[in-house]
Design a protein around this motif. Structure first.
Motif, PDB file in Angstrom:
ATOM      1  N   MET A   1       0.843  -1.194   0.000  1.00  0.00           N
ATOM      2  CA  MET A   1       0.000   0.000   0.000  1.00  0.00           C
ATOM      3  C   MET A   1       0.881   1.248   0.000  1.00  0.00           C
ATOM      4  O   MET A   1       1.940   1.264   0.615  1.00  0.00           O
ATOM      5  N   SER A   2       0.423   2.292  -0.680  1.00  0.00           N
ATOM      6  CA  SER A   2       1.176   3.538  -0.735  1.00  0.00           C
ATOM      7  C   SER A   2       1.161   4.235   0.618  1.00  0.00           C
ATOM      8  O   SER A   2       0.294   3.986   1.461  1.00  0.00           O
ATOM      9  N   SER A   3       2.136   5.095   0.834  1.00  0.00           N
ATOM     10  CA  SER A   3       2.213   5.847   2.076  1.00  0.00           C
ATOM     11  C   SER A   3       0.976   6.721   2.240  1.00  0.00           C
ATOM     12  O   SER A   3       0.428   7.243   1.262  1.00  0.00           O
ATOM     13  N   LYS A   4       0.551   6.879   3.492  1.00  0.00           N
ATOM     14  CA  LYS A   4      -0.613   7.732   3.751  1.00  0.00           C
ATOM     15  C   LYS A   4      -0.226   9.196   3.558  1.00  0.00           C
ATOM     16  O   LYS A   4       0.830   9.648   3.998  1.00  0.00           O
ATOM     17  N   THR A   5      -1.109   9.930   2.885  1.00  0.00           N
ATOM     18  CA  THR A   5      -0.917  11.353   2.664  1.00  0.00           C
ATOM     19  C   THR A   5      -2.021  12.118   3.380  1.00  0.00           C
ATOM     20  O   THR A   5      -3.211  11.891   3.136  1.00  0.00           O
ATOM     21  N   SER A   6      -1.639  13.022   4.271  1.00  0.00           N
ATOM     22  CA  SER A   6      -2.593  13.861   4.991  1.00  0.00           C
ATOM     23  C   SER A   6      -2.647  15.237   4.339  1.00  0.00           C
ATOM     24  O   SER A   6      -1.615  15.890   4.177  1.00  0.00           O
ATOM     25  N   ILE A   7      -3.849  15.669   3.963  1.00  0.00           N
ATOM     26  CA  ILE A   7      -4.041  17.002   3.395  1.00  0.00           C
ATOM     27  C   ILE A   7      -4.898  17.817   4.347  1.00  0.00           C
ATOM     28  O   ILE A   7      -5.976  17.381   4.765  1.00  0.00           O
ATOM     29  N   ILE A   8      -4.412  19.008   4.673  1.00  0.00           N
ATOM     30  CA  ILE A   8      -5.115  19.901   5.588  1.00  0.00           C
ATOM     31  C   ILE A   8      -5.907  20.925   4.777  1.00  0.00           C
ATOM     32  O   ILE A   8      -5.367  21.564   3.864  1.00  0.00           O
ATOM     33  N   LEU A   9      -7.174  21.081   5.118  1.00  0.00           N
ATOM     34  CA  LEU A   9      -8.028  22.104   4.528  1.00  0.00           C
ATOM     35  C   LEU A   9      -8.463  23.049   5.637  1.00  0.00           C
ATOM     36  O   LEU A   9      -9.102  22.630   6.605  1.00  0.00           O
ATOM     37  N   CYS A  10      -8.090  24.317   5.515  1.00  0.00           N
ATOM     38  CA  CYS A  10      -8.500  25.329   6.486  1.00  0.00           C
ATOM     39  C   CYS A  10      -9.664  26.112   5.881  1.00  0.00           C
ATOM     40  O   CYS A  10      -9.506  26.738   4.830  1.00  0.00           O
ATOM     41  N   THR A  11     -10.820  26.043   6.506  1.00  0.00           N
ATOM     42  CA  THR A  11     -12.017  26.601   5.892  1.00  0.00           C
ATOM     43  C   THR A  11     -12.592  27.755   6.698  1.00  0.00           C
ATOM     44  O   THR A  11     -12.641  27.720   7.923  1.00  0.00           O
ATOM     45  N   TYR A  12     -13.020  28.757   5.962  1.00  0.00           N
ATOM     46  CA  TYR A  12     -13.825  29.841   6.521  1.00  0.00           C
ATOM     47  C   TYR A  12     -14.721  30.347   5.399  1.00  0.00           C
ATOM     48  O   TYR A  12     -14.255  30.970   4.444  1.00  0.00           O
ATOM     49  N   ASN A  13     -15.996  30.004   5.471  1.00  0.00           N
ATOM     50  CA  ASN A  13     -16.976  30.361   4.443  1.00  0.00           C
ATOM     51  C   ASN A  13     -16.560  29.865   3.060  1.00  0.00           C
ATOM     52  O   ASN A  13     -16.383  30.641   2.121  1.00  0.00           O
ATOM     53  N   GLU A  14     -16.417  28.546   2.956  1.00  0.00           N
ATOM     54  CA  GLU A  14     -15.994  27.897   1.712  1.00  0.00           C
ATOM     55  C   GLU A  14     -17.094  27.002   1.139  1.00  0.00           C
ATOM     56  O   GLU A  14     -16.803  25.997   0.484  1.00  0.00           O
ATOM     57  N   ALA A  15     -18.358  27.359   1.370  1.00  0.00           N
ATOM     58  CA  ALA A  15     -19.475  26.507   0.943  1.00  0.00           C
ATOM     59  C   ALA A  15     -19.471  26.278  -0.570  1.00  0.00           C
ATOM     60  O   ALA A  15     -19.888  25.213  -1.044  1.00  0.00           O
ATOM     61  N   LYS A  27     -10.079  11.791  -5.722  1.00  0.00           N
ATOM     62  CA  LYS A  27      -9.832  11.212  -7.040  1.00  0.00           C
ATOM     63  C   LYS A  27      -8.338  11.049  -7.316  1.00  0.00           C
ATOM     64  O   LYS A  27      -7.921  10.134  -8.025  1.00  0.00           O
ATOM     65  N   ASN A  28      -7.538  11.956  -6.782  1.00  0.00           N
ATOM     66  CA  ASN A  28      -6.134  12.042  -7.178  1.00  0.00           C
ATOM     67  C   ASN A  28      -5.131  11.463  -6.194  1.00  0.00           C
ATOM     68  O   ASN A  28      -3.992  11.192  -6.581  1.00  0.00           O
ATOM     69  N   ILE A  29      -5.527  11.283  -4.939  1.00  0.00           N
ATOM     70  CA  ILE A  29      -4.554  10.860  -3.927  1.00  0.00           C
ATOM     71  C   ILE A  29      -4.974   9.537  -3.308  1.00  0.00           C
ATOM     72  O   ILE A  29      -6.007   9.455  -2.638  1.00  0.00           O
ATOM     73  N   PRO A  30      -4.191   8.476  -3.500  1.00  0.00           N
ATOM     74  CA  PRO A  30      -4.486   7.201  -2.836  1.00  0.00           C
ATOM     75  C   PRO A  30      -4.106   7.267  -1.362  1.00  0.00           C
ATOM     76  O   PRO A  30      -3.237   8.050  -0.970  1.00  0.00           O
ATOM     77  N   ASN A  31      -4.760   6.436  -0.557  1.00  0.00           N
ATOM     78  CA  ASN A  31      -4.460   6.366   0.886  1.00  0.00           C
ATOM     79  C   ASN A  31      -4.437   7.767   1.493  1.00  0.00           C
ATOM     80  O   ASN A  31      -3.447   8.217   2.069  1.00  0.00           O
ATOM     81  N   LEU A  32      -5.567   8.442   1.355  1.00  0.00           N
ATOM     82  CA  LEU A  32      -5.693   9.856   1.718  1.00  0.00           C
ATOM     83  C   LEU A  32      -6.340  10.036   3.084  1.00  0.00           C
ATOM     84  O   LEU A  32      -7.334   9.380   3.409  1.00  0.00           O
ATOM     85  N   GLU A  33      -5.783  10.951   3.861  1.00  0.00           N
ATOM     86  CA  GLU A  33      -6.400  11.423   5.094  1.00  0.00           C
ATOM     87  C   GLU A  33      -6.675  12.913   4.928  1.00  0.00           C
ATOM     88  O   GLU A  33      -5.763  13.685   4.644  1.00  0.00           O
ATOM     89  N   ILE A  34      -7.938  13.302   5.089  1.00  0.00           N
ATOM     90  CA  ILE A  34      -8.302  14.717   4.999  1.00  0.00           C
ATOM     91  C   ILE A  34      -8.587  15.246   6.396  1.00  0.00           C
ATOM     92  O   ILE A  34      -9.385  14.681   7.140  1.00  0.00           O
ATOM     93  N   VAL A  35      -7.909  16.343   6.739  1.00  0.00           N
ATOM     94  CA  VAL A  35      -8.115  17.013   8.022  1.00  0.00           C
ATOM     95  C   VAL A  35      -8.668  18.399   7.734  1.00  0.00           C
ATOM     96  O   VAL A  35      -8.031  19.197   7.034  1.00  0.00           O
TER      97      VAL A  35
END
Length: 237
Positions: A1-15, A27-35
């Motif tokens: 399995m590919s290494s886990k990739t963590s992507i941080i999203l900082c949101t303020y009024n991003e509806a 779609k683009n990142i395997p083994n993805l963690e979204i924070v």
């Protein structure tokens, strides 16, 4: 399995953007963690996140008393568990397609991959005021900090987690945290590679956190210059 990739999203009024950005990342990142770190959005962003996250697929933090991009990002870093850690602005879903190449570049001798508008094949299609000030501010950074990085302010990056053992993010301000981090990482001997990207033209300046008004735009520019001075002083101490 590919290494886990963590992507941080900082949101303020991003509806308008959050759902599509998450979809493109998946779609683009395997083994993805979204924070996701939200700073008390009032436009429905929180409701959209909760709807998408009914199965607790993502790590979501809803801040009520703290605000600011840098501190939100640092909070996100604390929550990550991936071997690779990265960030993109929530309204830049098109950049998600760059992450497979960034992940591959980290598998070589690189420690940090930065998307750069100011190297060959890069570009900036925003309004003239923003492109000129960004270009010359980055030149100013390169001259004053004396390191060979062309784009200090894109803030779109992916790094190996091990960097956190030696370099920390100083979590105050807006985007200034990133060029101070790059400076400190370079001085520690980590290898930073820039790969090109072209920033799309401005479509929603009213929603921009850095250019919502001309006063705020130049205020942030002034704060960026002060941060460069603080960076050099901290380094000497």
């Amino acid at each position: 399995m590919s290494s886990k990739t963590s992507i941080i999203l900082c949101t303020y009024n991003e509806a308008k953007y959050i759902e599509n950005t998450i979809s493109e990342l998946e779609k683009n990142i395997p083994n993805l963690e979204i924070v996701i770190v939200d700073d008390c959005s009032s436009d429905g962003t929180i409701e959209i996140i909760k709807k998408l996250n009914q199965n607790n697929k993502y790590k979501a933090i809803y801040r009520k008393k703290s605000r600011g991009l840098a501190s939100a990002f640092v909070r996100g870093v604390i929550e990550t568990t991936g071997e690779n850690i990265g960030w993109i602005d929530t309204n830049m879903s098109e950049v998600a397609a760059k992450f497979p190449k960034m992940i591959e570049e980290l598998k070589t001798n690189n420690d940090i991959i930065v998307l750069s508008r100011y190297i060959k094949d890069g570009g900036d299609n925003r309004i003239l005021l923003r492109t000129l000030t960004s270009k010359y501010f980055n030149l100013f950074c390169r001259v004053v900090l004396r390191i060979p990085i062309k784009d200090f302010t894109s803030s779109i990056f992916l790094m190996k987690r091990k960097i956190l053992d030696e370099v920390t993010f100083i979590g105050y301000g807006h985007g200034e945290f990133f060029f101070e981090f790059l400076y400190n990482a370079y001085k520690k001997g980590f290898k930073i590679k820039e790969i090109p990207y072209i920033q799309d033209k401005d479509e929603d300046l009213g929603n921009s956190k850095s250019a919502s008004s001309i006063v705020r735009f130049f205020y942030l520019g002034f704060m960026y210059i002060l941060r460069i001075i603080a960076t050099l002083i901290r380094r000497k101490n």
